[in-house]
Design a protein around this motif. Structure first.
Motif, short mmCIF file in Angstrom:
data_model
loop_
_atom_site.label_atom_id
_atom_site.label_comp_id
_atom_site.label_asym_id
_atom_site.label_seq_id
_atom_site.Cartn_x
_atom_site.Cartn_y
_atom_site.Cartn_z
N LYS A 13 13.37 43.76 -9.99
CA LYS A 13 12.58 44.89 -10.48
C LYS A 13 11.27 44.40 -10.72
CE LYS A 13 13.61 47.60 -13.99
NZ LYS A 13 13.97 49.27 -14.42
N GLY A 14 10.12 45.41 -10.22
CA GLY A 14 8.77 44.90 -10.46
C GLY A 14 8.33 45.37 -11.86
N GLY A 15 7.35 44.30 -12.34
CA GLY A 15 6.66 44.67 -13.46
C GLY A 15 7.45 44.46 -14.94
N VAL A 16 8.43 43.54 -14.70
CA VAL A 16 9.14 43.26 -15.89
C VAL A 16 8.80 42.08 -16.76
CG1 VAL A 16 11.50 44.18 -15.03
CG2 VAL A 16 10.88 41.87 -14.65
N GLY A 17 7.60 41.37 -16.36
CA GLY A 17 7.17 40.25 -16.89
C GLY A 17 7.40 38.93 -16.41
N LYS A 18 7.80 38.70 -15.13
CA LYS A 18 8.10 37.63 -14.27
C LYS A 18 6.69 36.78 -14.27
CE LYS A 18 9.34 39.39 -10.57
NZ LYS A 18 9.54 40.91 -11.00
N THR A 19 5.81 37.14 -13.83
CA THR A 19 4.61 36.14 -13.78
C THR A 19 4.05 36.12 -15.28
OG1 THR A 19 4.08 37.27 -11.57
CG2 THR A 19 2.45 35.85 -12.63
N THR A 20 3.95 36.59 -16.09
CA THR A 20 3.48 36.44 -17.28
C THR A 20 4.49 35.47 -18.06
OG1 THR A 20 2.85 38.80 -17.51
CG2 THR A 20 3.11 37.69 -19.59
N THR A 21 5.67 35.62 -17.94
CA THR A 21 6.68 34.60 -18.55
C THR A 21 6.30 33.23 -17.76
OG1 THR A 21 8.18 36.38 -19.27
CG2 THR A 21 9.09 33.98 -18.81
N LEU A 183 14.51 38.63 -23.30
CA LEU A 183 14.02 40.20 -23.60
C LEU A 183 12.66 40.21 -23.59
CD1 LEU A 183 16.76 41.01 -26.04
CD2 LEU A 183 16.53 41.98 -23.53
N THR A 184 11.86 40.90 -23.01
CA THR A 184 10.26 40.98 -23.35
C THR A 184 9.82 42.54 -23.44
OG1 THR A 184 8.40 40.19 -22.37
CG2 THR A 184 9.86 40.86 -20.70
N MET A 185 8.58 42.40 -23.77
CA MET A 185 8.00 43.78 -24.01
C MET A 185 8.47 44.45 -24.96
SD MET A 185 6.35 44.69 -20.13
CE MET A 185 6.57 43.67 -18.81
N PRO A 214 7.24 39.99 -27.71
CA PRO A 214 6.83 41.14 -28.30
C PRO A 214 6.07 41.95 -27.09
CG PRO A 214 5.69 39.74 -29.35
CD PRO A 214 6.73 38.90 -28.62
N ARG A 215 5.95 43.10 -27.17
CA ARG A 215 4.71 43.96 -26.38
C ARG A 215 3.34 43.59 -27.09
NH1 ARG A 215 4.13 47.31 -22.44
NH2 ARG A 215 6.26 47.95 -22.14
N ASN A 216 2.53 42.76 -26.56
CA ASN A 216 1.43 42.37 -27.26
C ASN A 216 0.28 42.52 -26.20
OD1 ASN A 216 -0.18 39.60 -27.71
ND2 ASN A 216 0.54 40.57 -29.79
N ARG A 218 -2.53 41.16 -26.36
CA ARG A 218 -3.28 39.77 -25.98
C ARG A 218 -2.67 39.14 -24.79
NH1 ARG A 218 -8.08 40.27 -28.06
NH2 ARG A 218 -8.17 38.26 -29.12
N ILE A 219 -1.28 39.50 -24.60
CA ILE A 219 -0.58 38.91 -23.28
C ILE A 219 -1.12 39.43 -22.26
CG2 ILE A 219 1.61 38.62 -22.40
CD1 ILE A 219 3.05 38.23 -24.95
N ALA A 220 -1.24 41.02 -22.30
CA ALA A 220 -1.86 41.67 -21.17
C ALA A 220 -3.14 41.17 -20.71
CB ALA A 220 -1.77 43.06 -21.45
N GLU A 221 -3.92 41.01 -21.92
CA GLU A 221 -5.69 40.90 -21.62
C GLU A 221 -5.55 39.27 -21.15
OE1 GLU A 221 -7.13 43.21 -25.49
OE2 GLU A 221 -7.41 40.91 -25.51
P1 ATP Z 1 5.88 41.93 -10.17
O1 ATP Z 1 7.34 42.54 -10.21
O2 ATP Z 1 4.94 42.90 -9.58
O3 ATP Z 1 5.75 40.67 -9.73
P2 ATP Z 1 6.05 40.91 -12.94
O4 ATP Z 1 7.65 41.15 -13.18
O5 ATP Z 1 5.57 39.53 -12.50
O6 ATP Z 1 5.58 42.04 -11.72
P3 ATP Z 1 3.99 40.78 -14.62
O7 ATP Z 1 2.83 41.02 -13.86
O8 ATP Z 1 4.27 39.53 -15.56
O9 ATP Z 1 5.55 41.44 -14.15
O10 ATP Z 1 3.87 41.99 -15.97
C1 ATP Z 1 3.62 43.35 -15.59
C2 ATP Z 1 2.49 43.99 -16.47
O11 ATP Z 1 2.91 43.90 -17.85
C3 ATP Z 1 1.07 43.16 -16.53
O12 ATP Z 1 0.30 44.18 -16.64
C4 ATP Z 1 1.33 42.26 -17.87
O13 ATP Z 1 -0.09 41.96 -18.14
C5 ATP Z 1 2.00 43.29 -18.67
N1 ATP Z 1 2.87 42.47 -19.54
C6 ATP Z 1 3.73 41.53 -19.49
N2 ATP Z 1 4.45 41.18 -20.41
C7 ATP Z 1 3.72 41.67 -21.48
C8 ATP Z 1 3.83 41.84 -23.01
N3 ATP Z 1 4.80 41.11 -23.44
N4 ATP Z 1 3.29 42.41 -23.70
C9 ATP Z 1 2.12 43.40 -23.06
N5 ATP Z 1 2.09 43.58 -21.92
C10 ATP Z 1 2.85 42.74 -20.84
#
Ligand code: ATP
Ligand code: MG
Length: 258
Positions: A13-21, A183-185, A214-216, A218-221
């Motif tokens: 799934k896209g955008g679930v927080g993989k890269t952020t994590t 679990l994220t966001m 948590p959804r935060n 600062r993580i997104a910024e």
């Molecule tokens: P993709 O599938 O496109 O590679 P991804 O699974 O790597 O996406 P991220 O790019 O990490 O997902 O996150 C998607 C968006 O959500 C980004 O804009 C990121 O800044 C935001 N995000 C991720 N984790 C959090 C969080 N805990 N709180 C707020 N925003 C978050």
């Protein structure tokens, strides 16, 4: 030489927080004194951006390693986090699947490339797909970390992901384990978040990390400043959560190793 623990961060799934994590867990493990290498296996190349590396500075990339057989040591770069190293990605990686798709040994190229690196941890940021790149990550990895977003469709697609992991285990990597689901966001004010979290824990039990991200904001910024959140705002709730996640993971690994 240390044999690294290689972890693939996977969810199709896209955008679930993989890269952020991947970025923040890598930074937190580095803070704890571990030698960490992050591999960006997504053609989008977001991991390098989030670690302060401009696109113009990404000379040798994981594309050159997978497609052109360049030694991985040529592609390892410093990041904004002292001690944390990165192998960057490139948009060309999107066509790698076509270029290596009919080669013998196409699923184990990354595993071979990583066989001689000297790190405690290698974290692989996977693309949002169960394609040949992800299969290369599953073949190289010792374990899989699955970020799940606390929303209604979180569990949808998970069975397909678990099937892919089982397939990798049966065919290319019998040692592969699911390290955990995280679990994220998580939004405290949203009852749905709590319901999804309870549901996931009921279904997956101990595979789910106790730490919840948590959804935060600062993580997104943080990525727009080219820093992991623990450097951008060390005291925010998001930083604390990623440090807790690293500690929980280190605790699990010290029990399961040896
Ligand atoms: P993709 O599938 O496109 O590679 P991804 O699974 O790597 O996406 P991220 O790019 O990490 O997902 O996150 C998607 C968006 O959500 C980004 O804009 C990121 O800044 C935001 N995000 C991720 N984790 C959090 C969080 N805990 N709180 C707020 N925003 C978050
Ligand atoms: Mg990503």
């Amino acid at each position: 030489m240390t044999k690294p623990r290689i972890i693939a961060i996977v969810n199709q799934k896209g955008g679930v927080g993989k890269t952020t994590t991947t970025i923040n867990l890598a930074a937190a493990l580095t803070l704890r004194g571990k030698k960490v290498l992050l591999i960006d296996l997504d053609p989008q190349g977001n991991a390098a951006t989030g670690l302060g590396i401009p696109r113009t500075a990404r000379d040798v990339t994981v594309y050159d390693v997978l497609v052109e057989s360049r030694p991985i040591s040529d592609a390892i770069m410093d990041t904004v986090v002292p001690g944390l190293k990165l192998v960057p990605s490139h948009i060309d990686l999107a066509s790698a699947e076509l270029e290596i798709g009919d080669r013998a040994g196409r699923t184990t190229i990354l595993r071979h490339a990583l066989s001689r690196v000297d790190f405690d941890y290698v974290l692989i940021d996977c693309p949002p797909s169960l394609n040949l790149l992800t299969v290369n990550a599953l073949s190289a990895a010792r374990s899989v970390l699955v970020p799940l977003q606390c929303e209604f469709f979180a569990l949808e697609g998970l069975s397909q992901l678990l099937q892919t992991v089982e397939m990798a285990k049966a065919n290319i990597n019998s040692d592969l384990v699911i390290d955990g689901v995280m679990l994220t966001m998580y939004d405290q004010r949203n009852r749905l978040s709590a319901q999804v979290a309870a549901d996931v824990r009921k279904h997956l039990g101990r595979a789910v990390f106790k730490t919840v991200i948590p959804r935060n904001v600062r993580i997104a910024e943080a990525p727009s400043f080219g820093k992991p959140v623990i450097m951008y705002d060390p005291d925010c709730a998001g930083s604390k959560a990623y440090i807790d996640l690293a500690d929980e993971m280190l605790g699990r690994h010290s029990k399961s190793r040896k």
